[in-house]
Design a protein around this motif. Structure first.
Motif, PDB file in Angstrom:
ATOM      1  N   UNK A 176       0.850  -1.189   0.000  1.00  0.00           N
ATOM      2  CA  UNK A 176       0.000   0.000   0.000  1.00  0.00           C
ATOM      3  C   UNK A 176       0.882   1.234   0.000  1.00  0.00           C
ATOM      4  N   UNK A 177       0.570   2.153  -0.888  1.00  0.00           N
ATOM      5  CA  UNK A 177       1.272   3.432  -0.958  1.00  0.00           C
ATOM      6  C   UNK A 177       0.251   4.542  -0.757  1.00  0.00           C
ATOM      7  N   UNK A 178       0.558   5.452   0.152  1.00  0.00           N
ATOM      8  CA  UNK A 178      -0.331   6.564   0.458  1.00  0.00           C
ATOM      9  C   UNK A 178       0.252   7.840  -0.128  1.00  0.00           C
ATOM     10  N   UNK A 179      -0.589   8.618  -0.768  1.00  0.00           N
ATOM     11  CA  UNK A 179      -0.155   9.910  -1.284  1.00  0.00           C
ATOM     12  C   UNK A 179      -1.122  10.989  -0.831  1.00  0.00           C
ATOM     13  N   UNK A 180      -0.609  12.211  -0.691  1.00  0.00           N
ATOM     14  CA  UNK A 180      -1.462  13.324  -0.298  1.00  0.00           C
ATOM     15  C   UNK A 180      -1.735  13.409   1.181  1.00  0.00           C
ATOM     16  N   UNK A 181      -1.019  12.611   1.966  1.00  0.00           N
ATOM     17  CA  UNK A 181      -1.204  12.585   3.423  1.00  0.00           C
ATOM     18  C   UNK A 181       0.097  12.966   4.089  1.00  0.00           C
ATOM     19  N   UNK A 182       0.016  13.728   5.170  1.00  0.00           N
ATOM     20  CA  UNK A 182       1.219  14.105   5.912  1.00  0.00           C
ATOM     21  C   UNK A 182       0.897  14.217   7.389  1.00  0.00           C
ATOM     22  N   UNK A 183       1.727  13.571   8.204  1.00  0.00           N
ATOM     23  CA  UNK A 183       1.577  13.657   9.650  1.00  0.00           C
ATOM     24  C   UNK A 183       2.870  13.207  10.299  1.00  0.00           C
ATOM     25  N   UNK A 184       3.216  13.822  11.432  1.00  0.00           N
ATOM     26  CA  UNK A 184       4.411  13.409  12.159  1.00  0.00           C
ATOM     27  C   UNK A 184       4.171  12.174  13.012  1.00  0.00           C
ATOM     28  N   UNK A 185       2.912  11.878  13.278  1.00  0.00           N
ATOM     29  CA  UNK A 185       2.590  10.759  14.159  1.00  0.00           C
ATOM     30  C   UNK A 185       1.321  10.101  13.626  1.00  0.00           C
ATOM     31  N   UNK A 186       1.466   8.941  13.037  1.00  0.00           N
ATOM     32  CA  UNK A 186       0.317   8.321  12.382  1.00  0.00           C
ATOM     33  C   UNK A 186       0.344   6.816  12.549  1.00  0.00           C
ATOM     34  N   UNK A 187      -0.786   6.225  12.224  1.00  0.00           N
ATOM     35  CA  UNK A 187      -0.962   4.765  12.232  1.00  0.00           C
ATOM     36  C   UNK A 187      -1.304   4.373  10.801  1.00  0.00           C
ATOM     37  N   UNK A 188      -0.698   3.314  10.312  1.00  0.00           N
ATOM     38  CA  UNK A 188      -0.987   2.838   8.961  1.00  0.00           C
ATOM     39  C   UNK A 188      -1.063   1.323   9.008  1.00  0.00           C
ATOM     40  N   UNK A 234     -11.129   0.698  13.975  1.00  0.00           N
ATOM     41  CA  UNK A 234     -11.503   1.393  12.744  1.00  0.00           C
ATOM     42  C   UNK A 234     -11.557   2.909  12.886  1.00  0.00           C
ATOM     43  N   UNK A 235     -12.131   3.428  13.983  1.00  0.00           N
ATOM     44  CA  UNK A 235     -12.229   4.897  14.084  1.00  0.00           C
ATOM     45  C   UNK A 235     -10.880   5.606  14.137  1.00  0.00           C
ATOM     46  N   UNK A 236      -9.800   4.830  14.343  1.00  0.00           N
ATOM     47  CA  UNK A 236      -8.478   5.441  14.375  1.00  0.00           C
ATOM     48  C   UNK A 236      -8.037   5.908  12.989  1.00  0.00           C
ATOM     49  N   UNK A 237      -8.667   5.334  11.973  1.00  0.00           N
ATOM     50  CA  UNK A 237      -8.232   5.585  10.603  1.00  0.00           C
ATOM     51  C   UNK A 237      -9.026   6.715   9.966  1.00  0.00           C
ATOM     52  N   UNK A 238      -8.312   7.584   9.278  1.00  0.00           N
ATOM     53  CA  UNK A 238      -8.950   8.720   8.620  1.00  0.00           C
ATOM     54  C   UNK A 238      -9.232   8.459   7.145  1.00  0.00           C
ATOM     55  N   UNK A 239      -8.393   7.647   6.524  1.00  0.00           N
ATOM     56  CA  UNK A 239      -8.509   7.423   5.079  1.00  0.00           C
ATOM     57  C   UNK A 239      -8.387   5.942   4.783  1.00  0.00           C
ATOM     58  N   UNK A 240      -9.155   5.520   3.786  1.00  0.00           N
ATOM     59  CA  UNK A 240      -9.218   4.112   3.413  1.00  0.00           C
ATOM     60  C   UNK A 240      -8.985   3.956   1.919  1.00  0.00           C
ATOM     61  N   UNK A 241      -8.331   2.875   1.571  1.00  0.00           N
ATOM     62  CA  UNK A 241      -8.191   2.526   0.164  1.00  0.00           C
ATOM     63  C   UNK A 241      -9.309   1.603  -0.279  1.00  0.00           C
ATOM     64  N   UNK A 242      -9.368   1.395  -1.563  1.00  0.00           N
ATOM     65  CA  UNK A 242     -10.286   0.398  -2.084  1.00  0.00           C
ATOM     66  C   UNK A 242      -9.747  -0.969  -1.675  1.00  0.00           C
ATOM     67  N   UNK A 252      -6.346  -1.182   3.010  1.00  0.00           N
ATOM     68  CA  UNK A 252      -5.276  -0.369   3.573  1.00  0.00           C
ATOM     69  C   UNK A 252      -5.895   0.901   4.161  1.00  0.00           C
ATOM     70  N   UNK A 253      -5.363   1.369   5.279  1.00  0.00           N
ATOM     71  CA  UNK A 253      -5.904   2.563   5.916  1.00  0.00           C
ATOM     72  C   UNK A 253      -4.790   3.325   6.634  1.00  0.00           C
ATOM     73  N   UNK A 254      -5.012   4.624   6.793  1.00  0.00           N
ATOM     74  CA  UNK A 254      -4.037   5.474   7.497  1.00  0.00           C
ATOM     75  C   UNK A 254      -4.781   6.523   8.308  1.00  0.00           C
ATOM     76  N   UNK A 255      -4.223   6.888   9.456  1.00  0.00           N
ATOM     77  CA  UNK A 255      -4.857   7.890  10.286  1.00  0.00           C
ATOM     78  C   UNK A 255      -3.859   8.588  11.179  1.00  0.00           C
ATOM     79  N   UNK A 256      -4.179   9.796  11.578  1.00  0.00           N
ATOM     80  CA  UNK A 256      -3.344  10.508  12.540  1.00  0.00           C
ATOM     81  C   UNK A 256      -3.508   9.853  13.907  1.00  0.00           C
ATOM     82  N   UNK A 257      -2.420   9.751  14.641  1.00  0.00           N
ATOM     83  CA  UNK A 257      -2.466   9.066  15.924  1.00  0.00           C
ATOM     84  C   UNK A 257      -3.466   9.742  16.854  1.00  0.00           C
ATOM     85  N   UNK A 258      -4.206   8.923  17.587  1.00  0.00           N
ATOM     86  CA  UNK A 258      -5.133   9.426  18.598  1.00  0.00           C
ATOM     87  C   UNK A 258      -5.074   8.509  19.803  1.00  0.00           C
ATOM     88  N   UNK A 259      -5.015   9.109  20.987  1.00  0.00           N
ATOM     89  CA  UNK A 259      -4.998   8.301  22.197  1.00  0.00           C
ATOM     90  C   UNK A 259      -6.383   7.760  22.544  1.00  0.00           C
TER      91      UNK A 259
END
Length: 125
Positions: free
Chosen positions: A21-33, A109-117, A95-102
């Motif tokens: 999985x390759x993510x584009x258009x996303x930027x964060x210093x602390x994330x979960x993928x 699932x709610x940890x993720x902000x963006x999802x792939x097909x 595949x999914x990616x999200x900014x870290x949240x405590x």
């Protein structure tokens, strides 16, 4: 944000597959993928994720010891090596990616902000 996943397919029980999985258009210093999956008639579940801040990995009990997640060629790119596949691993993998949240666990699932097909993985003889 776009997530491009590849690598699904049909494999016999006991075989291996590698998802990328390759993510584009996303930027964060602390994330979960990582990866989630949904089998027919079941809820989507977390499979494996990796935290960027300490590169810690997280696995569901059903795949621990068989699957390996790691970042691939730098940030925002991850693969899932699946070994000793079982018929019950059959599912659509997301595949999914999200900014870290405590507030959430690393496989929630709610940890993720963006999802792939999704990409289909079928384990069958």
């Amino acid at each position: 944000v776009q997530l491009q996943a590849s690598g699904g397919g049909l494999v016999q029980p006991g075989g291996s597959l590698r998802l990328s999985c390759v993510v584009s258009g996303f930027a964060s210093d602390n994330y979960i993928i990582g990866w989630f999956r949904q089998a027919p008639g079941k809820r989507r579940e977390g499979v494996a994720t990796i935290s960027s801040n300490d590169e810690s990995t997280h696995y569901s009990d059903s795949v621990k010891g068989r699957f390996t997640i790691a970042e691939d060629n730098g940030k925002y790119s991850v693969y899932l090596q699946m070994n000793r596949l079982k018929p019950e691993d059959t599912a659509v993998y997301y595949c999914a990616v999200g900014r870290y949240s405590s507030w959430y666990g690393p496989l929630d699932e709610p940890h993720m902000d963006y999802w792939g097909k999704g990409t289909q993985v079928t384990v069958s003889s």
